[in-house]
Design an enzyme around this catalytic site. Structure first.
Site, mmCIF file in Angstrom:
data_model
loop_
_atom_site.group_PDB
_atom_site.id
_atom_site.type_symbol
_atom_site.label_atom_id
_atom_site.label_comp_id
_atom_site.label_asym_id
_atom_site.label_seq_id
_atom_site.Cartn_x
_atom_site.Cartn_y
_atom_site.Cartn_z
ATOM 1 N N CYS A 1 11.961 -31.202 4.431
ATOM 2 C CA CYS A 1 12.814 -30.260 5.153
ATOM 3 C C CYS A 1 13.328 -30.816 6.480
ATOM 4 O O CYS A 1 14.071 -30.121 7.186
ATOM 5 C CB CYS A 1 12.055 -28.957 5.382
ATOM 6 S SG CYS A 1 11.510 -28.199 3.834
ATOM 7 N N HIS B 1 12.798 -24.745 13.958
ATOM 8 C CA HIS B 1 12.638 -24.875 12.507
ATOM 9 C C HIS B 1 12.303 -23.506 11.911
ATOM 10 O O HIS B 1 12.872 -23.118 10.896
ATOM 11 C CB HIS B 1 11.543 -25.895 12.215
ATOM 12 C CG HIS B 1 11.364 -26.212 10.776
ATOM 13 N ND1 HIS B 1 12.371 -26.760 10.000
ATOM 14 C CD2 HIS B 1 10.293 -26.058 9.939
ATOM 15 C CE1 HIS B 1 11.920 -26.941 8.753
ATOM 16 N NE2 HIS B 1 10.679 -26.517 8.699
ATOM 17 N N GLU C 1 4.596 -24.746 15.516
ATOM 18 C CA GLU C 1 5.822 -25.016 16.263
ATOM 19 C C GLU C 1 5.823 -24.293 17.608
ATOM 20 O O GLU C 1 6.238 -24.867 18.633
ATOM 21 C CB GLU C 1 7.049 -24.608 15.454
ATOM 22 C CG GLU C 1 8.351 -25.003 16.132
ATOM 23 C CD GLU C 1 9.581 -24.794 15.280
ATOM 24 O OE1 GLU C 1 10.643 -25.345 15.658
ATOM 25 O OE2 GLU C 1 9.499 -24.093 14.249
ATOM 26 N N LYS D 1 16.910 -19.453 10.034
ATOM 27 C CA LYS D 1 16.423 -19.208 8.665
ATOM 28 C C LYS D 1 16.145 -17.730 8.432
ATOM 29 O O LYS D 1 16.094 -17.282 7.282
ATOM 30 C CB LYS D 1 15.171 -20.046 8.387
ATOM 31 C CG LYS D 1 15.425 -21.544 8.323
ATOM 32 C CD LYS D 1 14.139 -22.318 8.007
ATOM 33 C CE LYS D 1 14.378 -23.823 7.995
ATOM 34 N NZ LYS D 1 14.665 -24.381 9.335
ATOM 35 N N HIS E 1 16.109 -20.767 3.877
ATOM 36 C CA HIS E 1 15.659 -22.151 4.082
ATOM 37 C C HIS E 1 16.315 -23.049 3.043
ATOM 38 O O HIS E 1 15.979 -22.990 1.859
ATOM 39 C CB HIS E 1 14.139 -22.214 3.964
ATOM 40 C CG HIS E 1 13.537 -23.504 4.425
ATOM 41 N ND1 HIS E 1 14.291 -24.598 4.794
ATOM 42 C CD2 HIS E 1 12.235 -23.878 4.573
ATOM 43 C CE1 HIS E 1 13.483 -25.583 5.150
ATOM 44 N NE2 HIS E 1 12.236 -25.173 5.027
ATOM 45 N N PHE F 1 7.260 -31.212 4.572
ATOM 46 C CA PHE F 1 6.068 -31.659 3.855
ATOM 47 C C PHE F 1 5.852 -33.150 4.107
ATOM 48 O O PHE F 1 6.801 -33.916 4.265
ATOM 49 C CB PHE F 1 6.230 -31.422 2.357
ATOM 50 C CG PHE F 1 5.969 -30.002 1.918
ATOM 51 C CD1 PHE F 1 5.626 -29.011 2.817
ATOM 52 C CD2 PHE F 1 6.076 -29.657 0.578
ATOM 53 C CE1 PHE F 1 5.388 -27.709 2.401
ATOM 54 C CE2 PHE F 1 5.844 -28.356 0.143
ATOM 55 C CZ PHE F 1 5.497 -27.387 1.049
#
Length: 407
Positions: free
Chosen positions: A161, A301, A312, A331, A336, A395
């Site tokens: 991502c 994010h 985060e 998002k 996403h 990831f």
């Protein structure tokens, strides 16, 4: 602008909230998610997504080209065409000096599911000869180069991502090194295949709030329970400053810094205190030759997973201290888009700088105690600022951060 900056001279968009900057901004400013039931996901544990609607690849690309490309490539190619048009760029003037660097998070599972089913049914002769060239991630960069005539460096970046943001950072380095004068950079992904949806549902990464999809994605909210699948593409035309000025290009913003890191902590979960994300942000600030206190806005994010948002928030609070920049999490509205998310959110950050506003985060009721950020909510927040940071995480513990500045 800093000698380490490169100019953003064009934006090309394909998003669930619109295919041009004005429409995208209007949808974001309304502060309401576009998530809705998705007929392609019917019968699965999670049956809603943020879809790109109204896109006609055959009309935009021609029936023959549209037929041999998968959806993620449709969106990437259309976004690239729109970016070139927005920048009024004549690629043919020096094609060998124009590169294409795109971020793609994964293969096209849509095609692979179809073709593996035929193979599993003992029908190898029915497997399409286009199965590989239409689905491997690098082909979208190749197709863009073929379409616009760009003959410079050409490849995809895959960091889950963080792919779209990483592609922009790599493109900037190519420009600063002198390898290119122009790079079409960004990301594309269609995260709505049934296999993708099933895998994320099995991992409990998706919000299960099927009764009210528009309320499902709640970044940084104490009751957050997962993200909503999305899709889309964003391509930014990045140029060396001298090249942009020489051709009298309109400059939307400047990309001044890039940072990247690895958590080296867990295959899918972030470092619990966001150490890798913090490292990437600090690297980007150092690269941009600015201090944390100079930053007025962060495009986060913000996936709305419990672990991801907690990590985060911790990273942002440690980096910026008591003087928190105004934060948003798109998002919550557009879902996403995985490998495309960082590029789409980079484009949103550019628009925020141009408009001197921060779009709201949807569905925020109450933040986790002790990790409160200054989040824009309900309506756009007017703000005078010159520097903004866009963050991405993926990831594998892969993190990327970008610093944008007004032109």
């Amino acid at each position: 602008m800093s000698e380490r900056a490169v100019a953003v001279t064009g934006l090309g968009l394909v998003t669930p909230a619109g295919g041009d900057p004005d429409t995208l901004w209007k949808t974001l400013a309304a502060g309401r998610s576009v998530a809705a039931p998705d007929p392609d996901l019917a019968g699965l544990p999670v049956q809603f997504s943020c879809r790109v609607t109204g896109l006609d690849p055959a009309a935009e690309l021609g029936a023959r080209l549209a037929r041999r490309l998968d959806r993620f490539a449709h969106m990437g190619l259309i976004a690239a065409r729109r970016a070139v048009a927005d920048a009024q760029l004549q690629v043919a003037a020096s094609p060998e000096r124009v590169g294409v660097i795109l971020g793609v998070g994964s293969n096209s599972l849509e095609t692979y599911v179809t073709e593996f089913t035929r193979l599993g049914q003992g029908q190898p002769t029915k497997v399409s000869p286009l199965a590989l060239p239409r689905s491997v991630p690098n082909m979208v960069a190749g197709e863009v180069a073929l379409d616009v005539g760009a003959q410079g460096p050409n490849f995809t970046v895959s960091s889950a991502c963080a792919s779209g943001a990483s592609a922009l950072g790599v493109a900037r380095e190519l420009l600063l090194s002198g390898a290119c004068d122009v790079v079409l950079a960004g990301g594309c992904e269609s995260a709505r295949s049934r296999m993708t949806a099933t895998c994320f549902a099995q991992m409990r990464a998706l919000s299960p709030q099927t009764d009210r999809p528009e309320l499902a994605c709640r970044p940084f909210d104490v009751a957050r329970d997962g993200f909503v699948l999305g899709e889309g593409a964003a391509v930014l035309v990045l140029e060396r400053l001298d090249h942009a000025r020489r051709r009298h290009a309109g400059i939307r913003a400047a990309l001044r810094g890039f940072g990247a890191s690895a958590d080296a902590c867990h295959p899918t979960a972030p470092h619990p205190e966001g150490a890798g994300a913090e490292q990437a942000i600090r690297q980007a600030l150092t690269d941009a030759r600015c201090a944390a206190g100079d930053v007025g806005h962060v495009n986060a994010h913000g996936t709305a997973t419990q672990a991801g948002d907690a990590a985060e928030a911790a990273a942002l609070l440690r980096t910026f201290g008591d003087r928190s920049p105004v934060v948003t999490a798109p998002k919550s509205i557009i879902g996403h888009a995985l490998g495309a998310a960082g590029a789409i959110e980079a484009a949103v950050t550019v628009l925020s700088l141009q408009r001197q506003e921060v779009p709201p985060t949807a569905n925020l009721v109450r933040q986790s105690p002790g990790r409160e950020l200054d989040l824009a909510t309900r309506r756009p927040r007017p703000l005078r600022f010159d520097l903004a940071v866009s963050t991405s995480c993926g990831f594998g513990g892969q993190n990327a951060a970008l610093v944008f500045a007004t032109s």
